[in-house]
Design a protein around this motif. Structure first.
Motif, mmCIF file in Angstrom:
data_model
loop_
_atom_site.group_PDB
_atom_site.id
_atom_site.type_symbol
_atom_site.label_atom_id
_atom_site.label_comp_id
_atom_site.label_asym_id
_atom_site.label_seq_id
_atom_site.Cartn_x
_atom_site.Cartn_y
_atom_site.Cartn_z
ATOM 1 N N LYS A 76 0.855 -1.192 0.000
ATOM 2 C CA LYS A 76 0.000 0.000 0.000
ATOM 3 C C LYS A 76 0.888 1.237 0.000
ATOM 4 N N ILE A 77 0.595 2.159 -0.905
ATOM 5 C CA ILE A 77 1.271 3.452 -0.929
ATOM 6 C C ILE A 77 0.215 4.513 -0.660
ATOM 7 N N SER A 78 0.495 5.366 0.295
ATOM 8 C CA SER A 78 -0.392 6.485 0.584
ATOM 9 C C SER A 78 0.198 7.745 -0.041
ATOM 10 N N LEU A 79 -0.632 8.504 -0.748
ATOM 11 C CA LEU A 79 -0.166 9.752 -1.341
ATOM 12 C C LEU A 79 -0.041 10.869 -0.311
ATOM 13 N N ALA A 80 -0.669 10.693 0.847
ATOM 14 C CA ALA A 80 -0.580 11.712 1.896
ATOM 15 C C ALA A 80 0.886 11.916 2.267
ATOM 16 N N GLY A 81 1.341 13.135 2.172
ATOM 17 C CA GLY A 81 2.725 13.450 2.506
ATOM 18 C C GLY A 81 3.705 13.252 1.366
ATOM 19 N N LYS A 82 3.238 12.739 0.229
ATOM 20 C CA LYS A 82 4.122 12.542 -0.929
ATOM 21 C C LYS A 82 4.209 13.847 -1.736
ATOM 22 N N ASN A 83 5.324 14.008 -2.407
ATOM 23 C CA ASN A 83 5.508 15.151 -3.299
ATOM 24 C C ASN A 83 5.149 14.692 -4.709
ATOM 25 N N VAL A 84 3.934 15.037 -5.135
ATOM 26 C CA VAL A 84 3.451 14.693 -6.472
ATOM 27 C C VAL A 84 2.948 15.981 -7.108
ATOM 28 N N GLN A 85 3.700 16.471 -8.059
ATOM 29 C CA GLN A 85 3.366 17.718 -8.743
ATOM 30 C C GLN A 85 2.372 17.467 -9.871
ATOM 31 N N PHE A 86 1.741 18.538 -10.339
ATOM 32 C CA PHE A 86 0.811 18.441 -11.456
ATOM 33 C C PHE A 86 1.548 18.109 -12.749
ATOM 34 N N CYS A 87 0.866 17.398 -13.647
ATOM 35 C CA CYS A 87 1.394 17.143 -14.981
ATOM 36 C C CYS A 87 1.575 18.474 -15.703
ATOM 37 N N GLN A 88 2.681 18.616 -16.410
ATOM 38 C CA GLN A 88 2.957 19.841 -17.161
ATOM 39 C C GLN A 88 2.457 19.770 -18.605
ATOM 40 N N GLY A 89 1.990 18.604 -19.011
ATOM 41 C CA GLY A 89 1.443 18.455 -20.355
ATOM 42 C C GLY A 89 2.465 18.529 -21.470
ATOM 43 N N CYS A 90 3.729 18.313 -21.145
ATOM 44 C CA CYS A 90 4.783 18.432 -22.163
ATOM 45 C C CYS A 90 4.870 17.206 -23.071
ATOM 46 N N LEU A 91 4.349 16.075 -22.602
ATOM 47 C CA LEU A 91 4.331 14.796 -23.322
ATOM 48 C C LEU A 91 5.716 14.218 -23.613
ATOM 49 N N ALA A 92 6.756 14.737 -22.962
ATOM 50 C CA ALA A 92 8.091 14.159 -23.122
ATOM 51 C C ALA A 92 8.091 12.691 -22.701
ATOM 52 N N CYS A 93 7.243 12.344 -21.755
ATOM 53 C CA CYS A 93 7.177 10.967 -21.252
ATOM 54 C C CYS A 93 6.784 9.972 -22.331
#
Length: 186
Positions: free
Chosen positions: A44-61
């Motif tokens: 189980k991974i909880s996102l609480a306390g994680k650093n997850v930024q918004f997608c920048q929409g660059c599509l480099a991925c």
């Protein structure tokens, strides 16, 4: 068949609630317990306390199969890619998934077109509303995300409705049992 054992699966439970110990987080714990009882490899991974930024929409991925941002989502995306079963746990806000879950799904864009292992996806959702239809928007959001992953399907949805205060779901043990049973049945 009698005596036949199920194959161990790699299960990843993503608790997206900003409240640790919140209602959807407790459903995630119950699902985890059931999956472990069934002999699966589960985390189980909880996102609480994680650093997850918004997608920048660059599509480099789409070219590199990894995001240009270096935050906690990099590790989460890799765990999502290698898990055979994904479980999303979210509170329902304004009849949809919480913003943390939507941000996570957007940031999982490196998985699109990648060699991902997940085939079965489960949704555990909690809502203050009593009516189970309060979760419909969240189900639709997950199904829209899954439409981009042709080999995966939504295998189960648990609608934990009528719970508001943190931990209130403990007063609804039948919902916790259902989450545990869902985890066992993976």
């Amino acid at each position: 068949m009698k005596g036949e054992s199920k194959m161990e699966k790699k299960v990843l439970i993503l608790s997206t609630s900003p409240r640790q110990g919140g209602n959807s987080d407790l459903l995630a714990d119950a699902f985890l317990q059931g999956a472990l009882e069934a002999g699966h490899s589960a985390e189980k991974i909880s996102l609480a306390g994680k650093n997850v930024q918004f997608c920048q929409g660059c599509l480099a991925c789409q070219q590199t199969r990894r995001c240009v941002q270096r935050d906690d989502m990099e590790e989460i995306t890799e765990k999502m890619r290698t898990a055979q079963v994904l479980v999303f746990a979210t509170p329902v806000y304004y009849y949809g998934m919480c913003g943390q879950m939507k941000t996570m799904l957007d940031r999982a864009n490196p998985l699109f077109g990648a060699d991902y292992a997940f085939r079965d996806v489960y949704l555990l959702a909690t809502a203050a509303e009593e009516e189970e239809s309060a979760v419909d928007g969240t189900v639709a959001g997950v199904q829209c995300w899954l439409a981009c992953f042709e080999q995966a399907r939504l295998r189960g949805v648990l609608r934990g409705c009528g719970v508001t205060r943190r931990g209130e779901i403990r007063q609804r043990p039948e919902l916790l049992r259902k989450a545990q049973e869902m985890g066992r049945s993976v």
